[in-house]
Design an enzyme around this catalytic site. Structure first.
Site, PDB file in Angstrom:
ATOM      1  N   CYS A 297     -29.801 -16.208  59.105  1.00  0.00           N
ATOM      2  CA  CYS A 297     -29.722 -17.670  58.957  1.00  0.00           C
ATOM      3  C   CYS A 297     -30.641 -18.249  57.885  1.00  0.00           C
ATOM      4  CB  CYS A 297     -29.995 -18.342  60.298  1.00  0.00           C
ATOM      5  SG  CYS A 297     -31.702 -18.145  60.867  1.00  0.00           S
TER       6      CYS A 297
ATOM      7  N   CYS B  24     -31.573 -18.337  65.118  1.00  0.00           N
ATOM      8  CA  CYS B  24     -30.297 -17.664  65.396  1.00  0.00           C
ATOM      9  C   CYS B  24     -30.396 -16.578  66.470  1.00  0.00           C
ATOM     10  CB  CYS B  24     -29.712 -17.091  64.107  1.00  0.00           C
ATOM     11  SG  CYS B  24     -30.573 -15.635  63.450  1.00  0.00           S
TER      12      CYS B  24
ATOM     13  N   CYS C  21     -44.074  -5.875  63.322  1.00  0.00           N
ATOM     14  CA  CYS C  21     -43.379  -4.713  62.777  1.00  0.00           C
ATOM     15  C   CYS C  21     -41.895  -5.085  62.711  1.00  0.00           C
ATOM     16  CB  CYS C  21     -43.626  -3.524  63.703  1.00  0.00           C
ATOM     17  SG  CYS C  21     -43.084  -1.955  63.051  1.00  0.00           S
TER      18      CYS C  21
ATOM     19  N   CYS D   1     -34.930 -14.827  57.431  1.00  0.00           N
ATOM     20  CA  CYS D   1     -33.993 -14.169  58.337  1.00  0.00           C
ATOM     21  C   CYS D   1     -32.695 -13.869  57.591  1.00  0.00           C
ATOM     22  CB  CYS D   1     -33.726 -15.072  59.538  1.00  0.00           C
ATOM     23  SG  CYS D   1     -32.510 -14.383  60.690  1.00  0.00           S
TER      24      CYS D   1
ATOM     25  N   CYS E 201     -35.696 -14.262  65.688  1.00  0.00           N
ATOM     26  CA  CYS E 201     -35.620 -15.505  64.931  1.00  0.00           C
ATOM     27  C   CYS E 201     -35.366 -16.621  65.933  1.00  0.00           C
ATOM     28  CB  CYS E 201     -34.490 -15.432  63.908  1.00  0.00           C
ATOM     29  SG  CYS E 201     -34.195 -16.999  63.058  1.00  0.00           S
TER      30      CYS E 201
END
Length: 134
Positions: free
Chosen positions: A50, A99, A119, A47, A96
């Site tokens: 984070c 976060c 995707c 991510c 995510c």
């Protein structure tokens, strides 16, 4: 994993305007524009907000859609899924789990063994090469 919570100002400090638009405002980068669409290194996509590990390169495939596509996450607990009724359709949004950053969407038209196509926006990701030592 513990949740990461930041103020809007804190997110703006650590993300580029384009990353902020995708991760915090649920934006989408144009098809075929992302740096990871045609990316083939071995490692882990994390991510951009984070650094939570999200997808391994061995789960990446060329879907022809213009966005990086994966058939499974590193760990199901690292992502969250929510119903998205925007754009006059119903889709499954992928975030995510740490976060709450918007990553993209998941569709039931991917390859085996899962049949799923995650995707994902390149702007929502960073890449850690396998030999990065982490």
């Amino acid at each position: 994993m513990d949740k990461i919570t930041k103020t809007d100002a804190q997110w703006r400090e650590i993300l580029s305007p384009e990353q902020y638009h995708v991760l915090r405002e649920k934006g989408t980068e144009p098809a075929f524009s992302g740096k990871f669409n045609d990316h083939h290194e071995v490692g882990t996509y994390v991510c951009a907000g984070c650094e939570t590990p999200l997808f391994h390169s061995d789960a990446k495939f060329d879907s022809g859609t213009g966005w990086p596509s994966f058939f499974k996450p590193v760990d199901e607990t690292h992502i969250a899924k929510h119903e998205d009724k925007s754009w006059f359709m119903v889709r499954t949004e992928v975030l995510c789990a740490v976060c709450d950053g918007h990553l993209g969407h998941v569709f039931p038209d991917g390859p085996e063994p899962t049949g799923l196509r995650y995707c994902i926006n390149s702007l929502a990701l960073q890449f850690e090469p396998q030999d990065a030592g982490k």
